[in-house]
Motif scaffolding. Structure first.
Motif, PDB file in Angstrom:
ATOM      1  N   ALA A 123       0.842  -1.255   0.007  1.00 44.24           N
ATOM      2  CA  ALA A 123       0.162   0.058   0.042  1.00 44.24           C
ATOM      3  C   ALA A 123       0.766   1.192  -0.077  1.00 44.24           C
ATOM      4  O   ALA A 123       0.395   2.338   0.168  1.00 44.24           O
ATOM      5  N   ALA A 124       1.891   1.254   0.032  1.00 43.18           N
ATOM      6  CA  ALA A 124       2.741   2.547   0.105  1.00 43.18           C
ATOM      7  C   ALA A 124       3.246   2.904  -1.571  1.00 43.18           C
ATOM      8  O   ALA A 124       3.223   2.129  -2.269  1.00 43.18           O
ATOM      9  N   HIS A 125       3.062   4.231  -1.525  1.00 44.20           N
ATOM     10  CA  HIS A 125       3.111   4.921  -3.093  1.00 44.20           C
ATOM     11  C   HIS A 125       3.667   6.321  -2.660  1.00 44.20           C
ATOM     12  O   HIS A 125       3.582   6.789  -1.687  1.00 44.20           O
ATOM     13  N   PRO A 126       4.378   7.044  -3.453  1.00 42.38           N
ATOM     14  CA  PRO A 126       4.800   8.441  -3.502  1.00 42.38           C
ATOM     15  C   PRO A 126       3.821   9.279  -2.622  1.00 42.38           C
ATOM     16  O   PRO A 126       2.500   9.122  -3.186  1.00 42.38           O
ATOM     17  N   GLY A 127       3.830   9.953  -1.775  1.00 41.20           N
ATOM     18  CA  GLY A 127       3.122  10.665  -1.001  1.00 41.20           C
ATOM     19  C   GLY A 127       2.721  10.493   0.183  1.00 41.20           C
ATOM     20  O   GLY A 127       1.623  10.702   0.885  1.00 41.20           O
ATOM     21  N   THR A 128       2.602   8.771   0.206  1.00 43.94           N
ATOM     22  CA  THR A 128       1.829   8.046   1.179  1.00 43.94           C
ATOM     23  C   THR A 128       2.150   8.361   2.543  1.00 43.94           C
ATOM     24  O   THR A 128       3.417   8.535   2.796  1.00 43.94           O
ATOM     25  N   ALA A 160      15.470  -3.491   4.126  1.00 42.57           N
ATOM     26  CA  ALA A 160      14.364  -3.236   5.111  1.00 42.57           C
ATOM     27  C   ALA A 160      14.326  -1.702   5.255  1.00 42.57           C
ATOM     28  O   ALA A 160      13.133  -1.248   5.708  1.00 42.57           O
ATOM     29  N   PHE A 161      15.466  -1.090   5.490  1.00 43.04           N
ATOM     30  CA  PHE A 161      15.348   0.371   5.791  1.00 43.04           C
ATOM     31  C   PHE A 161      14.926   1.036   4.700  1.00 43.04           C
ATOM     32  O   PHE A 161      14.152   2.181   5.167  1.00 43.04           O
ATOM     33  N   LEU A 162      14.980   0.777   3.376  1.00 45.13           N
ATOM     34  CA  LEU A 162      14.223   1.303   2.398  1.00 45.13           C
ATOM     35  C   LEU A 162      12.764   1.041   2.469  1.00 45.13           C
ATOM     36  O   LEU A 162      11.989   1.925   1.794  1.00 45.13           O
ATOM     37  N   GLU A 163      12.282  -0.134   2.544  1.00 42.07           N
ATOM     38  CA  GLU A 163      11.045  -0.231   2.891  1.00 42.07           C
ATOM     39  C   GLU A 163      10.357   0.603   3.735  1.00 42.07           C
ATOM     40  O   GLU A 163       9.354   1.143   3.456  1.00 42.07           O
ATOM     41  N   ALA A 164      10.932   0.685   4.886  1.00 39.85           N
ATOM     42  CA  ALA A 164      10.431   1.718   5.656  1.00 39.85           C
ATOM     43  C   ALA A 164      10.469   3.286   5.317  1.00 39.85           C
ATOM     44  O   ALA A 164       9.577   4.022   5.535  1.00 39.85           O
ATOM     45  N   ALA A 165      11.536   3.640   4.627  1.00 39.74           N
ATOM     46  CA  ALA A 165      11.653   4.814   4.062  1.00 39.74           C
ATOM     47  C   ALA A 165      10.525   5.135   3.063  1.00 39.74           C
ATOM     48  O   ALA A 165      10.202   6.306   2.810  1.00 39.74           O
ATOM     49  N   ALA A 166       9.805   4.083   2.370  1.00 38.39           N
ATOM     50  CA  ALA A 166       8.966   4.337   1.192  1.00 38.39           C
ATOM     51  C   ALA A 166       7.516   5.077   2.109  1.00 38.39           C
ATOM     52  O   ALA A 166       6.862   5.502   1.527  1.00 38.39           O
ATOM     53  N   TYR A 167       7.491   4.785   3.463  1.00 42.15           N
ATOM     54  CA  TYR A 167       6.295   5.382   4.288  1.00 42.15           C
ATOM     55  C   TYR A 167       6.865   6.485   4.924  1.00 42.15           C
ATOM     56  O   TYR A 167       5.957   7.024   5.491  1.00 42.15           O
ATOM     57  N   GLY A 168       8.209   6.997   4.795  1.00 45.03           N
ATOM     58  CA  GLY A 168       8.565   8.143   5.359  1.00 45.03           C
ATOM     59  C   GLY A 168       9.182   7.775   6.926  1.00 45.03           C
ATOM     60  O   GLY A 168       9.078   8.677   7.663  1.00 45.03           O
ATOM     61  N   GLN A 181      11.872   9.233   2.488  1.00 42.64           N
ATOM     62  CA  GLN A 181      10.879   9.079   1.769  1.00 42.64           C
ATOM     63  C   GLN A 181      11.003   9.363   0.200  1.00 42.64           C
ATOM     64  O   GLN A 181      10.944   8.651  -0.633  1.00 42.64           O
ATOM     65  N   LYS A 182      11.672  10.855   0.260  1.00 43.66           N
ATOM     66  CA  LYS A 182      11.811  11.244  -1.204  1.00 43.66           C
ATOM     67  C   LYS A 182      13.021  10.723  -1.611  1.00 43.66           C
ATOM     68  O   LYS A 182      13.051  10.399  -3.073  1.00 43.66           O
ATOM     69  N   ARG A 183      14.184  10.248  -1.118  1.00 45.31           N
ATOM     70  CA  ARG A 183      15.005   9.516  -1.446  1.00 45.31           C
ATOM     71  C   ARG A 183      14.691   8.076  -2.076  1.00 45.31           C
ATOM     72  O   ARG A 183      15.123   7.580  -3.155  1.00 45.31           O
ATOM     73  N   PHE A 184      13.724   7.507  -1.376  1.00 44.72           N
ATOM     74  CA  PHE A 184      13.486   5.932  -1.695  1.00 44.72           C
ATOM     75  C   PHE A 184      12.638   5.978  -3.166  1.00 44.72           C
ATOM     76  O   PHE A 184      12.928   5.402  -4.086  1.00 44.72           O
ATOM     77  N   TRP A 185      11.608   7.111  -3.279  1.00 44.86           N
ATOM     78  CA  TRP A 185      10.963   7.081  -4.753  1.00 44.86           C
ATOM     79  C   TRP A 185      11.776   7.658  -5.726  1.00 44.86           C
ATOM     80  O   TRP A 185      11.361   7.187  -6.804  1.00 44.86           O
ATOM     81  N   ALA A 186      12.691   8.303  -5.201  1.00 44.09           N
ATOM     82  CA  ALA A 186      13.664   9.015  -6.324  1.00 44.09           C
ATOM     83  C   ALA A 186      14.604   7.924  -7.185  1.00 44.09           C
ATOM     84  O   ALA A 186      15.137   8.079  -8.177  1.00 44.09           O
ATOM     85  N   GLU A 187      14.914   7.055  -6.078  1.00 40.86           N
ATOM     86  CA  GLU A 187      16.256   6.237  -6.210  1.00 40.86           C
ATOM     87  C   GLU A 187      16.007   4.564  -6.244  1.00 40.86           C
ATOM     88  O   GLU A 187      16.782   4.031  -6.985  1.00 40.86           O
ATOM     89  N   PHE A 188      15.280   4.417  -5.406  1.00 42.18           N
ATOM     90  CA  PHE A 188      15.197   2.832  -4.912  1.00 42.18           C
ATOM     91  C   PHE A 188      14.040   2.134  -5.412  1.00 42.18           C
ATOM     92  O   PHE A 188      13.909   0.903  -5.432  1.00 42.18           O
ATOM     93  N   ALA A 189      12.745   2.916  -5.812  1.00 41.15           N
ATOM     94  CA  ALA A 189      11.609   2.122  -6.332  1.00 41.15           C
ATOM     95  C   ALA A 189      12.059   1.582  -7.633  1.00 41.15           C
ATOM     96  O   ALA A 189      13.035   2.249  -8.213  1.00 41.15           O
ATOM     97  N   TRP A 190      11.725   0.280  -7.807  1.00 43.58           N
ATOM     98  CA  TRP A 190      12.292  -0.231  -9.301  1.00 43.58           C
ATOM     99  C   TRP A 190      12.012   0.423 -10.386  1.00 43.58           C
ATOM    100  O   TRP A 190      12.967   0.254 -11.445  1.00 43.58           O
ATOM    101  N   SER A 191      11.169   1.214 -10.479  1.00 42.97           N
ATOM    102  CA  SER A 191      10.863   2.095 -11.757  1.00 42.97           C
ATOM    103  C   SER A 191      11.834   2.789 -12.119  1.00 42.97           C
ATOM    104  O   SER A 191      12.079   3.326 -13.367  1.00 42.97           O
ATOM    105  N   GLU A 192      12.803   3.309 -10.903  1.00 44.61           N
ATOM    106  CA  GLU A 192      13.844   4.263 -11.106  1.00 44.61           C
ATOM    107  C   GLU A 192      15.129   3.492 -11.275  1.00 44.61           C
ATOM    108  O   GLU A 192      16.060   3.624 -11.832  1.00 44.61           O
ATOM    109  N   ALA A 193      15.016   2.336 -10.165  1.00 46.57           N
ATOM    110  CA  ALA A 193      16.275   1.651 -10.054  1.00 46.57           C
ATOM    111  C   ALA A 193      16.691   0.840 -11.149  1.00 46.57           C
ATOM    112  O   ALA A 193      18.053   0.682 -11.442  1.00 46.57           O
TER     113      ALA A 193
END
Length: 366
Positions: free
Chosen positions: A169-174, A277-285, A339-351
């Motif tokens: 359920a995480a997505h940018p802005g969540t 796992a740290f980055l999974e957490a970062a996805a939620y801020g 959170q900003k770093r996760f979605w900009a660099e580590f979400a698979w659509s970017e990585a």
């Protein structure tokens, strides 16, 4: 066509199968055809998982020697059919049984995670001979690259910080959940993760934060010792051992956490080259508190996306947690940046862009 060779693949649990599955899925979404060759899974969910993929998954069972022979023969035949340009292995062990003559016909990339390059049983000369047959090693952190380079000879070692599949359920802005007093650790329960230090910190913090709770997700050989420690320190009622949980429950635990904490430390039996796992957490801020051992400082940036501590120093860990629990402004700043770093660099659509470049796939989807 890219062939992926892996010891394990989803739905099997673990960071390595999650990485391989995420990478294959991201590349196929970009239009790069792929096939997967891996060990058989006995999980009930495997059939439904395999038919849901947009690429073929070939699984091989039986005794190790026989399984490796079948897998090697299948790969040899597939490459002989033509159209295969690249073979990506999840680590050097997946390459040792493949025919050298077959590998010469394609570009070979070997991923490196860390644990396969440490330990008393490490076969240094054997690893060198395998890596001499590959075109490049791709390490998941600069720390791991440092372990591999002495063994790689003339084979280039590149560093790509992997992509991470966001939690349920995480997505940018969540936004994360109400920030109460819950800490979270998700890991295999083994001494180097430093969860005993975290439980000790809980005991030190309870007088100042009487409602503080700790959620621990995972299983492992250290589970009973950690449970006994919580009882001995008088915090058993504040420490919840969840074992393995569903993806939905995992996502909800992350969403409710004030901080994700894993004070990992050096251990000759293994390393943490990359801690997704740290980055999974970062996805939620949710900011992280990490031990500085291994590749943690490449996942958590000190005072930007979280805090780095000495995993052997329980007082330093306690102070860092007190700081995050007391200072709402600091917590918000670290969480927002994470959170900003996760979605900009580590979400698979970017990585996936980083892997396309190292695989020579940019603009080539044939």
């Amino acid at each position: 066509m890219i062939l992926f060779v892996a010891q394990t693949f989803l739905p099997e649990a673990g960071a390595a199968p999650a990485l391989m599955t995420g990478l294959v899925h991201a590349l196929t979404l970009r239009g790069h055809p792929a096939e997967v060759y891996c060990r058989e899974s006995r999980l009930a969910a495997v059939k439904a998982f395999d038919v849901s993929r947009r690429y073929a998954i070939h699984r091989f069972g039986g005794p190790r020697f026989w399984r490796r022979m079948k897998l090697a023969g299948a790969i040899r035949r597939r490459i002989a059919q033509g159209g295969v340009t690249t073979l990506v292995a999840d680590n050097w062990k997946s390459l040792e049984g493949l025919p050298p003559k077959t590998l010469k016909k394609v570009r070979v990339i070997c991923l490196a995670h860390g644990n396969e390059y440490v330990g008393k049983a490490m076969q240094t000369s054997h690893i060198k001979s395998v890596l001499a047959r590959v075109d490049a090693v791709v390490a998941n952190s600069n720390f791991v690259a440092g372990l591999v380079r002495p063994l790689a000879g003339r084979t280039p070692v590149d560093v790509i910080l992997p992509g991470v599949t966001p939690p349920h359920a995480a997505h940018p802005g969540t936004g994360s959940g109400p920030k109460g007093r819950r800490l979270l650790a998700i890991a295999r329960l083994e001494p180097r993760k430093g969860i005993d230090q975290l439980i000790g910190a809980m005991a030190a913090l309870r007088s100042h934060f009487p409602g503080l709770m700790l959620d621990i997700v995972g299983q492992g050989e250290d589970g009973q010792r950690l449970s006994d420690l919580a009882v001995a320190l008088g915090v058993a009622a504040q420490v919840n051992f969840h074992g393995y949980v569903s993806d939905t429950a995992r996502g909800e635990l992350i969403r409710q956490a004030r901080a994700f904490v894993l004070p990992n430390r050096a251990d000759p039996s293994g390393v943490d080259g990359f801690l997704p796992a740290f980055l999974e957490a970062a996805a939620y801020g949710v900011p992280g508190v990490a031990g500085r051992a291994g590749g943690a400082s490449e996942v958590v940036i000190h005072e930007e996306t979280g805090l780095i501590v000495d995993g052997e120093d329980i007082d330093g860990l306690t102070d860092a947690l007190r700081h995050l629990l007391d200072d709402d402004a600091l917590h918000r700043r670290l969480g927002k940046t994470a959170q900003k770093r996760f979605w900009a660099e580590f979400a698979w659509s970017e990585a996936v862009n980083r892997y396309e470049a190292i695989l020579g796939l940019t603009g080539d989807k044939t």
